[in-house]
Design an enzyme around this catalytic site. Sequence first.
Site, short mmCIF file in Angstrom:
data_model
loop_
_atom_site.label_atom_id
_atom_site.label_comp_id
_atom_site.label_asym_id
_atom_site.label_seq_id
_atom_site.Cartn_x
_atom_site.Cartn_y
_atom_site.Cartn_z
N TRP A 10 90.69 3.03 122.10
CA TRP A 10 89.09 2.99 123.32
C TRP A 10 88.95 3.83 124.88
CZ3 TRP A 10 89.14 -3.63 123.28
CH2 TRP A 10 88.84 -4.04 121.78
N GLU A 96 94.16 15.08 125.68
CA GLU A 96 93.80 13.83 126.60
C GLU A 96 95.22 13.84 128.05
OE1 GLU A 96 91.13 10.58 125.89
OE2 GLU A 96 89.98 12.66 124.74
N GLU A 166 95.02 15.87 115.31
CA GLU A 166 93.48 15.87 116.40
C GLU A 166 93.40 17.45 117.01
OE1 GLU A 166 92.73 11.94 117.45
OE2 GLU A 166 93.81 12.51 119.23
N SER A 213 85.90 13.39 116.02
CA SER A 213 84.81 13.01 115.81
C SER A 213 84.89 12.83 114.37
CB SER A 213 83.95 14.54 116.02
OG SER A 213 84.18 14.97 117.03
N GLY A 234 87.86 7.94 118.52
CA GLY A 234 87.36 7.69 120.11
C GLY A 234 86.09 6.76 119.88
N GLY A 235 85.25 8.04 120.15
CA GLY A 235 84.17 6.74 120.27
C GLY A 235 83.50 6.07 119.70
#
Length: 252
Positions: A10, A96, A166, A213, A234-235
């Site tokens: 998240w 990240e 990733e 993605s 993720g998103g």
Amino acid sequence: MRTPIVAGNWKMNNTAAEARRLTYELLTDLQAVQGVERVLCPPFTCLQAVSELLHDTGIGLGAQNLHWEPKGAYTGEVAAAMVAEFCQYVIIGHSERRAYFGETDETVNKKVHAALNAGLTPIICVGETLEENQAGQTAEVVSRQVNAALHGLEAGAVSRLIIAYEPVWAIGTGLAATPEIANQVIADHVRGPIAAAFGDQAAQAVRVQYGGSVKPANARAFFSQPDIDGGLIGGASLKAADFIAIVRAATG
Ligand code: PGA
């Protein structure tokens, strides 16, 4: 047979109230899915609230980071034992964190040891940047990250890990890798170095997710690849209907 594992990352997107709401939305449908390990990874400040909702549901909880020291003067950091009060999993070395917060191969390795010592299952992220990809360095970068992350572990511990491949250029961009190429990178440059360092058994037992993605429309194409054991999302994990569809896609 490896059980697929789908985890929702998240990131920094939820207050505790929002995390509670999203967990409610997910709960019934996620609980109904069989044969897939399901994990939610909200921000630290949501872990207590979400852990209460997940109690006895069979759905796992993960943190997004930890610090390798057990305690002390490390303002703003969270130790493995603190994470383990609420969680079974922890994401380590997300790109990240590597890009914005100075995470290195060495700190990733320290965190992996700290997580395992606290009884947590690490979800270790590896992957090449766009520049590295275009320079033909994918093999070198991914195998270096894998070797460094697992340095000093025993084969038995390696078998229980989760690794997320990733490609950095595919995260949050809508540009997913092709399932065939992702599978090949995982087979050759994630399982390959593990087989060389820890033996074939560990390399075949370790679960390797694809991330970057993943959406309801492409999830099945990734998860049906022989070396891909689910995904780090993720998103799409912030939308209940999308995340549930992605988890269902891992049932085969
Ligand atoms: P994404 O993120 O699904 O939004 O690309 C994946 C991740 O960062 O783990």
